[in-house]
Design an enzyme around this catalytic site. Structure first.
Site, PDB file in Angstrom:
ATOM      1  N   GLY A  14     108.606 -41.730  34.945  1.00 49.17           N
ATOM      2  CA  GLY A  14     110.040 -42.002  35.054  1.00 49.17           C
ATOM      3  C   GLY A  14     110.499 -42.980  33.983  1.00 49.17           C
ATOM      4  O   GLY A  14     109.777 -43.913  33.651  1.00 49.17           O
ATOM      5  N   ARG A  24     109.322 -50.693  20.471  1.00 49.89           N
ATOM      6  CA  ARG A  24     109.609 -51.492  19.274  1.00 49.89           C
ATOM      7  C   ARG A  24     108.541 -52.562  19.057  1.00 49.89           C
ATOM      8  O   ARG A  24     108.044 -52.761  17.939  1.00 49.89           O
ATOM      9  CB  ARG A  24     110.990 -52.137  19.444  1.00 49.89           C
ATOM     10  N   ARG A  75     107.022 -35.292  32.587  1.00 49.87           N
ATOM     11  CA  ARG A  75     105.861 -35.190  33.474  1.00 49.87           C
ATOM     12  C   ARG A  75     105.098 -33.970  32.987  1.00 49.87           C
ATOM     13  O   ARG A  75     105.685 -32.947  32.664  1.00 49.87           O
ATOM     14  CB  ARG A  75     106.319 -35.062  34.922  1.00 49.87           C
ATOM     15  N   ASP A 106     101.714 -45.834  37.424  1.00 50.17           N
ATOM     16  CA  ASP A 106     100.281 -45.669  37.715  1.00 50.17           C
ATOM     17  C   ASP A 106      99.787 -44.243  37.488  1.00 50.17           C
ATOM     18  O   ASP A 106      98.610 -44.051  37.171  1.00 50.17           O
ATOM     19  CB  ASP A 106      99.873 -46.246  39.081  1.00 50.17           C
ATOM     20  N   THR A 129     108.302 -49.165  34.980  1.00 52.30           N
ATOM     21  CA  THR A 129     108.875 -48.428  36.110  1.00 52.30           C
ATOM     22  C   THR A 129     109.843 -49.347  36.836  1.00 52.30           C
ATOM     23  O   THR A 129     109.573 -50.546  36.944  1.00 52.30           O
ATOM     24  CB  THR A 129     107.785 -47.921  37.095  1.00 52.30           C
ATOM     25  N   ILE A 130     110.954 -48.798  37.312  1.00 49.41           N
ATOM     26  CA  ILE A 130     111.943 -49.692  37.942  1.00 49.41           C
ATOM     27  C   ILE A 130     111.494 -50.179  39.317  1.00 49.41           C
ATOM     28  O   ILE A 130     112.038 -51.131  39.837  1.00 49.41           O
ATOM     29  CB  ILE A 130     113.333 -49.018  38.058  1.00 49.41           C
ATOM     30  N   ASP A 131     110.480 -49.534  39.895  1.00 49.68           N
ATOM     31  CA  ASP A 131     110.127 -49.839  41.296  1.00 49.68           C
ATOM     32  C   ASP A 131     109.364 -51.147  41.504  1.00 49.68           C
ATOM     33  O   ASP A 131     109.297 -51.646  42.620  1.00 49.68           O
ATOM     34  CB  ASP A 131     109.296 -48.697  41.892  1.00 49.68           C
ATOM     35  N   ASP A 133     106.274 -51.630  41.731  1.00 53.40           N
ATOM     36  CA  ASP A 133     105.260 -51.464  42.778  1.00 53.40           C
ATOM     37  C   ASP A 133     103.845 -51.380  42.219  1.00 53.40           C
ATOM     38  O   ASP A 133     102.971 -50.791  42.835  1.00 53.40           O
ATOM     39  CB  ASP A 133     105.570 -50.211  43.617  1.00 53.40           C
ATOM     40  N   ARG A 175     110.855 -44.940  46.721  1.00 50.06           N
ATOM     41  CA  ARG A 175     110.239 -43.953  47.618  1.00 50.06           C
ATOM     42  C   ARG A 175     109.048 -44.535  48.360  1.00 50.06           C
ATOM     43  O   ARG A 175     108.800 -44.230  49.508  1.00 50.06           O
ATOM     44  CB  ARG A 175     109.792 -42.722  46.819  1.00 50.06           C
ATOM     45  N   GLY A 189     123.331 -60.759  49.879  1.00 49.29           N
ATOM     46  CA  GLY A 189     123.629 -61.180  51.254  1.00 49.29           C
ATOM     47  C   GLY A 189     123.837 -59.994  52.176  1.00 49.29           C
ATOM     48  O   GLY A 189     124.688 -60.020  53.070  1.00 49.29           O
ATOM     49  N   GLU A 191     123.398 -57.425  55.200  1.00 46.78           N
ATOM     50  CA  GLU A 191     123.155 -57.760  56.606  1.00 46.78           C
ATOM     51  C   GLU A 191     121.828 -57.209  57.113  1.00 46.78           C
ATOM     52  O   GLU A 191     121.225 -57.756  58.035  1.00 46.78           O
ATOM     53  CB  GLU A 191     124.296 -57.235  57.483  1.00 46.78           C
ATOM     54  N   ARG A 250     130.488 -45.916  56.310  1.00 43.76           N
ATOM     55  CA  ARG A 250     130.546 -45.198  55.027  1.00 43.76           C
ATOM     56  C   ARG A 250     129.139 -45.188  54.419  1.00 43.76           C
ATOM     57  O   ARG A 250     128.326 -46.066  54.707  1.00 43.76           O
ATOM     58  CB  ARG A 250     131.480 -45.903  54.042  1.00 43.76           C
ATOM     59  N   HIS A 256     120.698 -42.028  40.248  1.00 45.37           N
ATOM     60  CA  HIS A 256     120.086 -42.274  38.951  1.00 45.37           C
ATOM     61  C   HIS A 256     120.744 -43.366  38.120  1.00 45.37           C
ATOM     62  O   HIS A 256     120.159 -43.816  37.140  1.00 45.37           O
ATOM     63  CB  HIS A 256     120.015 -40.977  38.150  1.00 45.37           C
TER      64      HIS A 256
HETATM   65  P1  ADP Z   1     104.304 -42.593  36.590  1.00 44.38           P
HETATM   66  O1  ADP Z   1     103.487 -42.865  35.391  1.00 44.38           O
HETATM   67  O2  ADP Z   1     105.684 -43.170  36.474  1.00 44.38           O
HETATM   68  O3  ADP Z   1     103.588 -42.947  37.873  1.00 44.38           O
HETATM   69  P2  ADP Z   1     103.746 -39.775  37.110  1.00 44.38           P
HETATM   70  O4  ADP Z   1     103.056 -40.020  38.389  1.00 44.38           O
HETATM   71  O5  ADP Z   1     104.690 -38.626  37.025  1.00 44.38           O
HETATM   72  O6  ADP Z   1     104.619 -41.026  36.635  1.00 44.38           O
HETATM   73  O7  ADP Z   1     102.633 -39.601  35.984  1.00 44.38           O
HETATM   74  C1  ADP Z   1     102.994 -39.343  34.640  1.00 44.38           C
HETATM   75  C2  ADP Z   1     102.086 -38.318  34.064  1.00 44.38           C
HETATM   76  O8  ADP Z   1     100.735 -38.809  34.067  1.00 44.38           O
HETATM   77  C3  ADP Z   1     102.003 -37.007  34.816  1.00 44.38           C
HETATM   78  O9  ADP Z   1     103.067 -36.132  34.503  1.00 44.38           O
HETATM   79  C4  ADP Z   1     100.667 -36.450  34.345  1.00 44.38           C
HETATM   80  O10 ADP Z   1     100.805 -35.810  33.098  1.00 44.38           O
HETATM   81  C5  ADP Z   1      99.840 -37.719  34.159  1.00 44.38           C
HETATM   82  N1  ADP Z   1      98.958 -37.870  35.325  1.00 44.38           N
HETATM   83  C6  ADP Z   1      99.268 -38.377  36.538  1.00 44.38           C
HETATM   84  N2  ADP Z   1      98.210 -38.288  37.378  1.00 44.38           N
HETATM   85  C7  ADP Z   1      97.214 -37.710  36.679  1.00 44.38           C
HETATM   86  C8  ADP Z   1      95.870 -37.304  36.964  1.00 44.38           C
HETATM   87  N3  ADP Z   1      95.332 -37.497  38.172  1.00 44.38           N
HETATM   88  N4  ADP Z   1      95.154 -36.724  35.987  1.00 44.38           N
HETATM   89  C9  ADP Z   1      95.676 -36.525  34.765  1.00 44.38           C
HETATM   90  N5  ADP Z   1      96.928 -36.860  34.436  1.00 44.38           N
HETATM   91  C10 ADP Z   1      97.690 -37.434  35.355  1.00 44.38           C
END
Ligand code: ADP
Length: 326
Positions: A14, A24, A75, A106, A129-131, A133, A175, A189, A191, A250, A256
């Site tokens: 992402g 850069r 991806r 990851d 990544t923005i998450d 995590d 997620r 702030g 609730e 609401r 995005h």
């Molecule tokens: P992020 O890096 O943000 O976690 P993804 O989970 O979509 O995003 O992973 C990015 C890319 O890394 C995937 O599209 C894939 O090409 C590669 N990737 C992820 N998991 C594996 C894996 N188990 N083996 C090989 N490549 C992987």
């Protein structure tokens, strides 16, 4: 190990604001250390398709403040296969690439780790990544910007919520993790905050709404992280509507817009430091590590650790959120 002369850099998974500042920094640090640099477009997909091109320092002008990634991201299912990775290796060899810097989450590091076990090209990762995590780093590139975007938006919604005495369910990204929701909740702030890390929040929400009704507090902001254990913001709103008819409910799903925009000063600063650190790690013959940021210092964490580890939500933040929503 042979001396590194030429490196490649890519963004994957992402997109996150600050990725350009990281690219850069990698390019300029490489040039500073007399290395050649190649950019790979569309992450691992571009590595497989051969979308490699030389990058110069001047190509990095005027991008530090731009959101998204000039290298594009993608991806790649093919990279998950041995054949796909073999094609990628062939392209790296053709371009005489000695090492690679990957900027992503990851999944990206998992792919990099597997590739490096099969083929003799070292990879170093920068967390983007923005998450926020990822295990082993206090911050990932993009989180601070996304948090600020969410906070600004909630502030605006809050004006309407308070003027019209309405209760807003606002869905934010996350997620698997509630870092954006929890920290935005504290900063605005809110609730109530519903996050994936906590079970049984349906009951807590109900108790809160009963209390708010008793107090005639009809203007409320309830932050909903995508992956919470009750449902999406619309679904939760539908569930509570019948019991709490007095509330003008609401729903806003931010979507995005949370990923875009100019990176904050913090994200640019973090990306710049980690970009330089990644190149210097490769020069030091490091491999299969993430350069992270702990207690305001750059740290090295093995891909294995960061992939397998789980970043827990900070209990103290939960307590602060709890105390301040009374
Ligand atoms: P992020 O890096 O943000 O976690 P993804 O989970 O979509 O995003 O992973 C990015 C890319 O890394 C995937 O599209 C894939 O090409 C590669 N990737 C992820 N998991 C594996 C894996 N188990 N083996 C090989 N490549 C992987």
């Amino acid at each position: 190990m042979a001396k590194i002369k030429k490196i490649a850099v890519l963004t994957s998974g992402g997109d996150a604001p600050g990725m350009n500042a990281a690219v850069r920094a990698v390019v300029r640090a490489a040039i500073y250390h007399k290395l050649e640099v190649v950019g790979i477009e569309h992450g691992y997909e571009g590595m497989i398709k051969g979308e490699l091109f030389t990058l110069m320092s001047k190509d990095m002008r005027n991008i530090i403040h731009r959101g998204g990634t000039i290298l594009r991201t993608a991806r790649s299912l093919e990279f998950k296969t041995e054949e796909g990775r073999a094609k990628a290796y062939k392209n790296l060899k053709e371009f005489n690439i000695d090492a690679v810097v990957v900027i992503g989450g990851d999944g990206t590091f998992r792919g990099a780790g597997i590739f490096s076990q099969e083929h003799d090209i070292p990879f170093v990762g920068i967390p983007g990544t923005i998450d926020n995590d990822m295990y082993g780093t206090d911050f990932t590139i993009g989180f601070d910007t996304a948090l600020n975007t969410v906070v600004e938006t909630i502030d605006k919604i809050k004006d309407t919520a308070s003027s019209h005495d309405r209760t807003f369910f606002i869905e934010v990204m996350g997620r698997d993790a509630g870092f954006i929701a929890l920290q935005a909740g504290i900063a605005t702030g809110a609730e109530a905050v519903l996050i994936p890390e906590i079970e049984g929040q349906a009951e807590t929400l109900r108790e809160f709404l009963i209390k708010a009704k008793k107090m005639k507090k009809m203007s409320n902001i309830i932050l909903v992280a995508e992956g919470n254990n009750i449902g999406g913001a619309q679904e939760i709103a539908n569930q509570v509507k019948s019991e709490f008819k007095d509330f003008g409910i609401r729903v806003n799903v931010l979507g995005h817009m949370q990923r875009g925009g100019s990176p904050t000063a913090f994200d640019r600063f973090l990306a710049s430091r980690l970009g330089v650190a990644a190149v210097e790690a490769l020069i030091d013959n490091q491999r299969s590590i993430m350069v992270g940021y702990k207690n305001h210092e750059v740290v090295h964490v093995s891909f294995n650790k960061t992939i397998k580890g789980h970043r827990n939500i900070n209990e103290e933040l939960l307590k602060v959120a709890d105390i301040l929503t009374i």
